[in-house]
Scaffold this motif. Structure first.
Motif, short mmCIF file in Angstrom:
data_model
loop_
_atom_site.label_atom_id
_atom_site.label_comp_id
_atom_site.label_asym_id
_atom_site.label_seq_id
_atom_site.Cartn_x
_atom_site.Cartn_y
_atom_site.Cartn_z
N PHE A 83 0.79 -1.03 0.11
CA PHE A 83 0.07 -0.06 -0.03
C PHE A 83 0.79 1.15 0.07
O PHE A 83 0.67 2.16 -0.99
CB PHE A 83 -0.88 0.01 1.22
N MET A 84 1.88 1.37 0.93
CA MET A 84 2.59 2.49 1.12
C MET A 84 3.50 2.63 -0.40
O MET A 84 3.82 3.63 -0.77
CB MET A 84 3.56 2.41 2.22
N ASP A 85 3.92 1.57 -0.90
CA ASP A 85 4.99 1.68 -2.15
C ASP A 85 4.15 2.05 -3.25
O ASP A 85 4.43 2.95 -4.00
CB ASP A 85 5.25 0.34 -2.47
N ARG A 86 2.89 1.66 -3.30
CA ARG A 86 1.84 1.98 -4.28
C ARG A 86 1.22 3.39 -4.31
O ARG A 86 1.48 3.94 -5.38
CB ARG A 86 0.73 0.92 -4.42
N LEU A 87 1.11 3.90 -3.27
CA LEU A 87 0.49 5.37 -3.16
C LEU A 87 1.32 6.12 -2.67
O LEU A 87 1.17 7.47 -2.93
CB LEU A 87 -0.84 5.08 -2.25
N PHE A 88 2.19 6.04 -1.85
CA PHE A 88 3.13 7.14 -1.47
C PHE A 88 4.63 6.70 -1.28
O PHE A 88 5.42 7.23 -0.85
CB PHE A 88 2.71 6.98 0.17
N GLY A 89 5.02 6.15 -2.59
CA GLY A 89 6.50 5.81 -3.04
C GLY A 89 7.39 5.27 -1.85
O GLY A 89 8.56 5.38 -1.59
N GLY A 90 6.47 4.59 -1.01
CA GLY A 90 7.17 3.60 0.15
C GLY A 90 7.65 4.26 1.16
O GLY A 90 8.24 4.15 2.18
N LYS A 91 7.11 5.72 1.40
CA LYS A 91 7.46 6.41 2.59
C LYS A 91 5.95 6.77 3.51
O LYS A 91 5.20 7.07 2.89
CB LYS A 91 7.78 7.86 2.02
N LEU A 92 6.31 6.80 4.52
CA LEU A 92 5.36 6.72 5.93
C LEU A 92 4.85 8.09 5.87
O LEU A 92 3.76 8.37 6.18
CB LEU A 92 5.94 6.38 7.12
N THR A 93 5.96 9.15 5.92
CA THR A 93 5.46 10.66 6.17
C THR A 93 4.38 11.23 5.35
O THR A 93 3.37 11.68 5.84
CB THR A 93 6.72 11.50 6.06
N PRO A 94 4.28 10.87 3.81
CA PRO A 94 3.31 11.55 3.02
C PRO A 94 1.99 10.73 3.23
O PRO A 94 0.94 11.34 3.46
CB PRO A 94 3.89 10.88 1.52
N LEU A 95 2.11 9.39 3.85
CA LEU A 95 0.74 8.84 3.98
C LEU A 95 0.08 9.43 5.30
O LEU A 95 -0.94 9.94 5.63
CB LEU A 95 1.14 7.50 4.34
#
Length: 122
Positions: A83-95
């Protein structure tokens, strides 16, 4: 886990993660009633999960008892990462920023995140 599971397959997995091994009939009886699935539907989903090697089975007389081969925690880690890879480039902060911008984070969530961050730092 290499193969993804569908939302319907996950409903079956939730039952098996809660209690196993179970027969197909026992799984069908434990799937939430609002799904309104027949035993045949559950058997089809069990067959798909077997083919993906996400569950295993053992013979018990003339029927099978099914059990998970994948732990729920491992599944959650894999799905969260995808999920993070697909929608937020693998980063937690943008999520987190995305959720905060839409008022989807409560004061309680913030307190829990702060406590978690303190724990991670120590």
């Amino acid at each position: 886990m290499t193969e993804r599971i569908s939302e319907a397959e996950q409903a079956v997995m939730e039952v098996l993660w809660e209690e196993s091994p179970l027969t197909a009939q026992e799984v069908a009886e434990r799937v939430p009633a609002e799904r309104d699935w027949s035993a045949n539907t559950v058997k089809t989903l069990l067959g798909r999960l077997l083919a993906k090697s996400i569950i295993g089975h053992e013979e018990d007389g003339r029927r099978y008892r099914y059990r998970p081969l994948v732990e729920r925690a491992d599944y959650v880690v894999g799905e969260s990462r995808r999920f993070m890879d697909r929608l937020f480039g693998g980063k937690l902060t943008p999520l987190v920023a995305h959720l905060a911008e839409r008022d989807a984070i409560t004061d309680q969530d913030i307190a829990e995140i702060e406590a978690l961050l303190k724990e991670l730092k120590s």
